[in-house]
Design a protein around this motif. Structure first.
Motif, PDB file in Angstrom:
ATOM      1  N   GLU A   3       0.999  -1.161   0.146  1.00  9.16           N
ATOM      2  CA  GLU A   3       0.076   0.122   0.103  1.00  9.16           C
ATOM      3  C   GLU A   3       1.147   1.204   0.005  1.00  9.16           C
ATOM      4  OE1 GLU A   3      -3.105  -2.028   3.164  1.00  9.16           O
ATOM      5  OE2 GLU A   3      -2.523  -0.073   3.492  1.00  9.16           O
ATOM      6  N   PRO A  84       7.163   2.245  13.599  1.00 13.52           N
ATOM      7  CA  PRO A  84       6.509   1.893  12.145  1.00 13.52           C
ATOM      8  C   PRO A  84       6.190   3.218  11.200  1.00 13.52           C
ATOM      9  CG  PRO A  84       5.471   0.718  13.903  1.00 13.52           C
ATOM     10  CD  PRO A  84       6.614   1.643  14.375  1.00 13.52           C
ATOM     11  N   ALA A  88       7.247   3.181   7.426  1.00 12.19           N
ATOM     12  CA  ALA A  88       6.243   3.665   6.392  1.00 12.19           C
ATOM     13  C   ALA A  88       6.791   4.909   5.511  1.00 12.19           C
ATOM     14  CB  ALA A  88       5.064   3.869   7.165  1.00 12.19           C
ATOM     15  N   TRP A  93       4.899   3.376   2.534  1.00  7.82           N
ATOM     16  CA  TRP A  93       3.789   2.530   2.902  1.00  7.82           C
ATOM     17  C   TRP A  93       2.984   3.331   3.726  1.00  7.82           C
ATOM     18  CZ3 TRP A  93       7.827  -1.637   4.944  1.00  7.82           C
ATOM     19  CH2 TRP A  93       8.110  -2.181   3.976  1.00  7.82           C
ATOM     20  N   THR A  94       1.783   2.656   4.005  1.00 10.03           N
ATOM     21  CA  THR A  94       1.035   3.119   5.084  1.00 10.03           C
ATOM     22  C   THR A  94       1.761   2.720   6.467  1.00 10.03           C
ATOM     23  OG1 THR A  94      -0.606   1.433   5.108  1.00 10.03           O
ATOM     24  CG2 THR A  94      -0.992   3.240   3.820  1.00 10.03           C
ATOM     25  N   GLU A  95       0.939   3.264   7.513  1.00  4.40           N
ATOM     26  CA  GLU A  95       1.769   2.848   8.653  1.00  4.40           C
ATOM     27  C   GLU A  95       1.277   1.467   8.942  1.00  4.40           C
ATOM     28  OE1 GLU A  95       2.104   4.399  13.553  1.00  4.40           O
ATOM     29  OE2 GLU A  95       1.533   5.794  12.042  1.00  4.40           O
ATOM     30  N   ASP A  96      -0.090   1.119   8.725  1.00  2.91           N
ATOM     31  CA  ASP A  96      -0.500  -0.306   9.240  1.00  2.91           C
ATOM     32  C   ASP A  96       0.250  -1.275   8.260  1.00  2.91           C
ATOM     33  OD1 ASP A  96      -2.392   0.788  11.069  1.00  2.91           O
ATOM     34  OD2 ASP A  96      -4.016   0.650   9.619  1.00  2.91           O
ATOM     35  N   TYR A  97       0.420  -0.991   7.271  1.00  2.00           N
ATOM     36  CA  TYR A  97       1.169  -2.070   6.357  1.00  2.00           C
ATOM     37  C   TYR A  97       2.684  -2.105   6.910  1.00  2.00           C
ATOM     38  CZ  TYR A  97       2.927  -4.416   2.146  1.00  2.00           C
ATOM     39  OH  TYR A  97       3.266  -5.258   1.520  1.00  2.00           O
ATOM     40  N   LYS A  99       3.610  -1.929  10.009  1.00  5.29           N
ATOM     41  CA  LYS A  99       3.518  -2.759  10.994  1.00  5.29           C
ATOM     42  C   LYS A  99       3.323  -4.477  10.516  1.00  5.29           C
ATOM     43  CE  LYS A  99       1.064   0.693  13.981  1.00  5.29           C
ATOM     44  NZ  LYS A  99      -0.034   1.002  14.429  1.00  5.29           N
ATOM     45  N   LYS A 100       2.592  -4.429   9.522  1.00  7.13           N
ATOM     46  CA  LYS A 100       2.579  -5.974   9.097  1.00  7.13           C
ATOM     47  C   LYS A 100       3.642  -6.464   8.587  1.00  7.13           C
ATOM     48  CE  LYS A 100      -2.666  -5.507   8.142  1.00  7.13           C
ATOM     49  NZ  LYS A 100      -3.591  -5.190   7.283  1.00  7.13           N
ATOM     50  N   VAL A 121      -0.166  -9.188   4.310  1.00  3.87           N
ATOM     51  CA  VAL A 121      -1.345  -8.801   4.641  1.00  3.87           C
ATOM     52  C   VAL A 121      -2.434  -9.894   4.523  1.00  3.87           C
ATOM     53  CG1 VAL A 121      -1.210  -6.222   4.019  1.00  3.87           C
ATOM     54  CG2 VAL A 121      -1.785  -7.967   2.272  1.00  3.87           C
TER      55      VAL A 121
END
Length: 121
Positions: A3, A84, A88, A93-97, A99-100, A121
Motif C-alpha cells: 500500500e 512503524p 512507512a 507505505w501506510t503505517e498499518d502496512y 506494522k504488518k 497482509v
C-alpha cells in the motif's frame, strides 16, 4: 501488494532498470525483453509467461527482503530503531502496512514462514 501512500508533490518514480537488458534496448519504450520481435503467438505466450513467472518470483523475494529490513529497523534492541511510522515514510507505505511488514519480517527471522512467498497482509 504494498500500500503506497500518495505523494502529490513528488513525481512518480519509474521502476529501476533491469540489469540484464541492454541499455540501448531499455531506452526504447516499445522494447520489452525482445517480446515485440516474436511473431509466433505460441512462442510469444511461452516467453511472456516465463517473464511473468520470473517477475512474480522476484517481487515475492524482494518483499521478503523488505520485511526483513523493516523488522531489523524496528528491533527494540537497536539504539537507532525506527517506529512503524518512520519505516512507512521511508518505504512509501501506510503505517498499518509497515506494522504488518515488521511482523512478517520477524516471522521470517524466527523461521516461521521460511523462504515462502507469502503476502504479509
Amino acid at each position: 501488494m504494498a500500500e503506497h501512500t500518495p505523494r502529490r508533490d513528488q513525481p512518480r518514480l519509474r521502476p529501476a532498470p533491469l540489469l540484464f537488458e541492454p541499455a540501448e534496448a531499455a531506452s526504447d519504450p516499445e522494447h520489452f525483453f525482445d517480446l515485440e520481435s516474436i511473431d509466433d503467438p505460441r512462442a510469444l505466450l511461452e516467453r511472456a509467461t516465463e517473464l511473468t513467472l520470473a517477475f512474480r518470483a522476484a517481487a515475492d523475494r524482494a518483499t521478503e527482503f523488505q520485511a526483513l529490513a523493516a523488522a531489523q529497523l524496528a528491533d527494540p534492541r537497536r539504539f537507532d530503531r525506527l517506529t512503524p511510522a518512520d519505516i512507512a515514510e521511508r518505504a512509501e507505505w501506510t503505517e498499518d502496512y509497515a506494522k504488518k511488514m515488521v511482523e512478517f519480517g520477524r516471522d521470517l527471522m524466527r523461521g516461521g514462514e521460511g523462504p515462502v512467498h507469502a503476502d504479509p497482509v
